[in-house]
Scaffold this motif. Structure first.
Motif, PDB file in Angstrom:
ATOM      1  N   ASN A 101      26.141   4.358  -0.607  1.00  0.00           N
ATOM      2  CA  ASN A 101      25.331   5.073  -0.426  1.00  0.00           C
ATOM      3  C   ASN A 101      23.671   5.284  -0.275  1.00  0.00           C
ATOM      4  O   ASN A 101      23.982   3.957  -1.659  1.00  0.00           O
ATOM      5  N   SER A 102      23.022   5.505   0.190  1.00  0.00           N
ATOM      6  CA  SER A 102      21.757   5.608  -0.285  1.00  0.00           C
ATOM      7  C   SER A 102      21.378   5.677  -1.919  1.00  0.00           C
ATOM      8  O   SER A 102      21.305   6.963  -1.886  1.00  0.00           O
ATOM      9  N   TYR A 103      20.690   4.992  -2.900  1.00  0.00           N
ATOM     10  CA  TYR A 103      20.243   5.449  -3.818  1.00  0.00           C
ATOM     11  C   TYR A 103      18.457   5.648  -4.046  1.00  0.00           C
ATOM     12  O   TYR A 103      17.943   5.921  -4.549  1.00  0.00           O
ATOM     13  N   LEU A 104      18.113   4.785  -2.584  1.00  0.00           N
ATOM     14  CA  LEU A 104      16.234   4.300  -2.699  1.00  0.00           C
ATOM     15  C   LEU A 104      16.208   4.307  -1.099  1.00  0.00           C
ATOM     16  O   LEU A 104      16.719   3.839  -1.007  1.00  0.00           O
ATOM     17  N   LYS A 105      15.831   5.678  -1.243  1.00  0.00           N
ATOM     18  CA  LYS A 105      14.514   4.682   0.642  1.00  0.00           C
ATOM     19  C   LYS A 105      13.574   4.443   0.545  1.00  0.00           C
ATOM     20  O   LYS A 105      12.839   5.308  -0.111  1.00  0.00           O
ATOM     21  N   ILE A 106      12.663   3.793   1.064  1.00  0.00           N
ATOM     22  CA  ILE A 106      11.386   2.750   1.243  1.00  0.00           C
ATOM     23  C   ILE A 106      10.938   3.558   2.471  1.00  0.00           C
ATOM     24  O   ILE A 106      11.194   2.704   3.512  1.00  0.00           O
ATOM     25  N   PHE A 107       9.738   4.705   2.444  1.00  0.00           N
ATOM     26  CA  PHE A 107       9.703   5.343   4.164  1.00  0.00           C
ATOM     27  C   PHE A 107       8.360   4.021   4.347  1.00  0.00           C
ATOM     28  O   PHE A 107       7.670   4.657   3.506  1.00  0.00           O
ATOM     29  N   GLY A 137       1.194  -1.051  -0.070  1.00  0.00           N
ATOM     30  CA  GLY A 137      -0.380   0.148   0.485  1.00  0.00           C
ATOM     31  C   GLY A 137       1.262   1.356   0.206  1.00  0.00           C
ATOM     32  O   GLY A 137       2.134   1.223  -0.234  1.00  0.00           O
ATOM     33  N   ASN A 138       0.856   2.277   0.643  1.00  0.00           N
ATOM     34  CA  ASN A 138       1.205   3.464   0.539  1.00  0.00           C
ATOM     35  C   ASN A 138       2.386   3.606   0.665  1.00  0.00           C
ATOM     36  O   ASN A 138       2.445   3.484   2.196  1.00  0.00           O
ATOM     37  N   VAL A 139       3.344   3.776   0.604  1.00  0.00           N
ATOM     38  CA  VAL A 139       4.848   4.503   1.309  1.00  0.00           C
ATOM     39  C   VAL A 139       5.416   5.755   1.012  1.00  0.00           C
ATOM     40  O   VAL A 139       4.703   6.665   0.122  1.00  0.00           O
ATOM     41  N   THR A 140       5.972   5.801   1.366  1.00  0.00           N
ATOM     42  CA  THR A 140       6.741   7.093   0.548  1.00  0.00           C
ATOM     43  C   THR A 140       8.163   6.920   0.116  1.00  0.00           C
ATOM     44  O   THR A 140       8.915   6.377   1.373  1.00  0.00           O
ATOM     45  N   SER A 141       8.857   6.918  -1.013  1.00  0.00           N
ATOM     46  CA  SER A 141      10.367   6.776  -1.694  1.00  0.00           C
ATOM     47  C   SER A 141      10.626   7.680  -2.241  1.00  0.00           C
ATOM     48  O   SER A 141       9.790   8.857  -1.888  1.00  0.00           O
ATOM     49  N   ILE A 142      11.931   7.810  -1.592  1.00  0.00           N
ATOM     50  CA  ILE A 142      12.680   9.040  -1.482  1.00  0.00           C
ATOM     51  C   ILE A 142      14.335   8.359  -2.686  1.00  0.00           C
ATOM     52  O   ILE A 142      14.698   7.644  -1.361  1.00  0.00           O
ATOM     53  N   ALA A 143      14.205   9.768  -3.199  1.00  0.00           N
ATOM     54  CA  ALA A 143      15.725  10.389  -3.754  1.00  0.00           C
ATOM     55  C   ALA A 143      16.452  11.085  -3.426  1.00  0.00           C
ATOM     56  O   ALA A 143      15.984  11.924  -3.680  1.00  0.00           O
ATOM     57  N   ASN A 144      17.687  10.632  -2.995  1.00  0.00           N
ATOM     58  CA  ASN A 144      17.689  11.934  -2.363  1.00  0.00           C
ATOM     59  C   ASN A 144      19.435  11.925  -2.708  1.00  0.00           C
ATOM     60  O   ASN A 144      20.740  11.162  -2.965  1.00  0.00           O
ATOM     61  N   THR A 145      19.867  13.234  -3.593  1.00  0.00           N
ATOM     62  CA  THR A 145      21.027  13.398  -4.441  1.00  0.00           C
ATOM     63  C   THR A 145      22.043  14.395  -3.300  1.00  0.00           C
ATOM     64  O   THR A 145      23.936  14.343  -4.096  1.00  0.00           O
ATOM     65  N   GLY A 146      21.319  14.375  -2.954  1.00  0.00           N
ATOM     66  CA  GLY A 146      22.617  15.711  -1.629  1.00  0.00           C
ATOM     67  C   GLY A 146      22.451  17.252  -2.191  1.00  0.00           C
ATOM     68  O   GLY A 146      21.928  18.052  -1.880  1.00  0.00           O
ATOM     69  N   ASP A 147      22.148  16.863  -3.418  1.00  0.00           N
ATOM     70  CA  ASP A 147      21.568  18.630  -3.999  1.00  0.00           C
ATOM     71  C   ASP A 147      19.800  18.723  -4.363  1.00  0.00           C
ATOM     72  O   ASP A 147      19.704  19.739  -4.754  1.00  0.00           O
ATOM     73  N   MET A 148      18.865  17.183  -4.306  1.00  0.00           N
ATOM     74  CA  MET A 148      17.666  16.723  -4.703  1.00  0.00           C
ATOM     75  C   MET A 148      17.067  15.953  -3.160  1.00  0.00           C
ATOM     76  O   MET A 148      17.838  14.992  -3.427  1.00  0.00           O
ATOM     77  N   SER A 184      10.396  12.875  16.692  1.00  0.00           N
ATOM     78  CA  SER A 184       9.499  12.418  17.665  1.00  0.00           C
ATOM     79  C   SER A 184       8.983  11.688  17.297  1.00  0.00           C
ATOM     80  O   SER A 184       7.737  11.164  18.372  1.00  0.00           O
ATOM     81  N   LYS A 185       8.966  11.451  16.427  1.00  0.00           N
ATOM     82  CA  LYS A 185       8.007   9.609  15.746  1.00  0.00           C
ATOM     83  C   LYS A 185       8.801   8.968  15.137  1.00  0.00           C
ATOM     84  O   LYS A 185      10.272   9.069  15.132  1.00  0.00           O
ATOM     85  N   LEU A 186       8.259   7.842  15.324  1.00  0.00           N
ATOM     86  CA  LEU A 186       9.044   5.960  14.627  1.00  0.00           C
ATOM     87  C   LEU A 186       9.039   6.575  13.333  1.00  0.00           C
ATOM     88  O   LEU A 186       7.949   6.689  12.772  1.00  0.00           O
ATOM     89  N   ALA A 187      10.405   6.436  12.921  1.00  0.00           N
ATOM     90  CA  ALA A 187      10.540   6.328  11.199  1.00  0.00           C
ATOM     91  C   ALA A 187      11.362   5.106  10.983  1.00  0.00           C
ATOM     92  O   ALA A 187      11.745   4.117  11.601  1.00  0.00           O
ATOM     93  N   VAL A 188      10.622   4.370  10.249  1.00  0.00           N
ATOM     94  CA  VAL A 188      11.124   3.018   9.703  1.00  0.00           C
ATOM     95  C   VAL A 188      11.037   2.595   8.079  1.00  0.00           C
ATOM     96  O   VAL A 188       9.815   3.403   7.528  1.00  0.00           O
ATOM     97  N   SER A 189      12.004   2.096   7.748  1.00  0.00           N
ATOM     98  CA  SER A 189      12.454   2.552   6.098  1.00  0.00           C
ATOM     99  C   SER A 189      13.195   1.845   5.512  1.00  0.00           C
ATOM    100  O   SER A 189      14.098   0.617   6.179  1.00  0.00           O
ATOM    101  N   ILE A 190      12.684   1.481   4.145  1.00  0.00           N
ATOM    102  CA  ILE A 190      13.888   0.200   3.549  1.00  0.00           C
ATOM    103  C   ILE A 190      15.396   1.019   2.553  1.00  0.00           C
ATOM    104  O   ILE A 190      14.821   1.680   1.748  1.00  0.00           O
ATOM    105  N   ASN A 191      16.286   1.141   3.270  1.00  0.00           N
ATOM    106  CA  ASN A 191      17.694   1.941   2.375  1.00  0.00           C
ATOM    107  C   ASN A 191      18.405   1.072   1.405  1.00  0.00           C
ATOM    108  O   ASN A 191      19.051  -0.013   1.796  1.00  0.00           O
ATOM    109  N   PHE A 192      18.304   1.150   0.326  1.00  0.00           N
ATOM    110  CA  PHE A 192      19.109   0.209  -1.005  1.00  0.00           C
ATOM    111  C   PHE A 192      20.427   0.745  -1.008  1.00  0.00           C
ATOM    112  O   PHE A 192      20.240   2.425  -1.576  1.00  0.00           O
TER     113      PHE A 192
END
Length: 164
Positions: free
Chosen positions: A135-141, A62-73, A121-129
């Motif tokens: 270096n992380s190229y994809l994180k899924i929370f 279902g709904n998750v948050t997918s994040i790509a962080n390049t450092g500049d974006m 102040s909340k629990l964050a749960v993620s899968i980090n590729f």
């Protein structure tokens, strides 16, 4: 273990809630090495050889948050993670209703770190590729319910994949 790592482990034991990319940059460490400085009960690391198993499980959550962080974006997409298939050396994400699609170089996945820690102040749960440089190229929370809590069904699936 060098003094910098020891010092960071002590700092993160007291306050594990910082922005990991910023901490990594500040200490000239990879994301993987920074996560490894968190208290050991907060993370589990697996080989990138589990990429297929993990990436193919997530679309059913279902709904998750997918994040790509390049450092500049920092690019975030909230919604279901797309299913995919292999072609031309990439794991190709099928476009979702919201337009989310893309291409992941699966063999770039050196390790996968499952992470549970406090954040704002909340629990964050993620899968980090992570790639071979750590270096992380994809994180899924994991998603949250209407009260802002991690969705329990997703947490159970996460724990099963992470072998918590």
């Amino acid at each position: 273990m060098n003094a910098q790592i020891t010092e960071l482990k002590e700092k993160l034991a007291e306050n594990p809630a910082g922005i990991l990319e910023s901490i990594a940059k500040e200490h000239n460490l990879s994301m993987a090495d920074t996560i490894r400085c968190l208290p050991e009960e907060m993370w589990r690391e697996h080989s990138g050889e589990r990429f297929d198993e993990v990436i193919k499980a997530i679309p059913a959550w279902g709904n998750v948050t997918s994040i790509a962080n390049t450092g500049d974006m920092i690019f975030e997409v909230k919604g279901p993670f797309p299913e995919g298939s292999y072609a031309r050396g990439f794991y190709n994400l099928k476009q979702t209703e919201g337009g989310f699609s893309g291409h992941i170089k699966a063999d770039a996945c050196h390790s996968i770190i499952f992470l549970k820690r406090p954040f704002f102040s909340k629990l964050a749960v993620s899968i980090n590729f992570l790639n071979a440089d750590g270096n992380s190229y994809l994180k899924i929370f994991l998603g949250r319910d209407d009260e802002g809590q991690i969705k329990q069904d997703q947490l159970e699936k996460f724990d099963a994949l992470a072998s918590w």
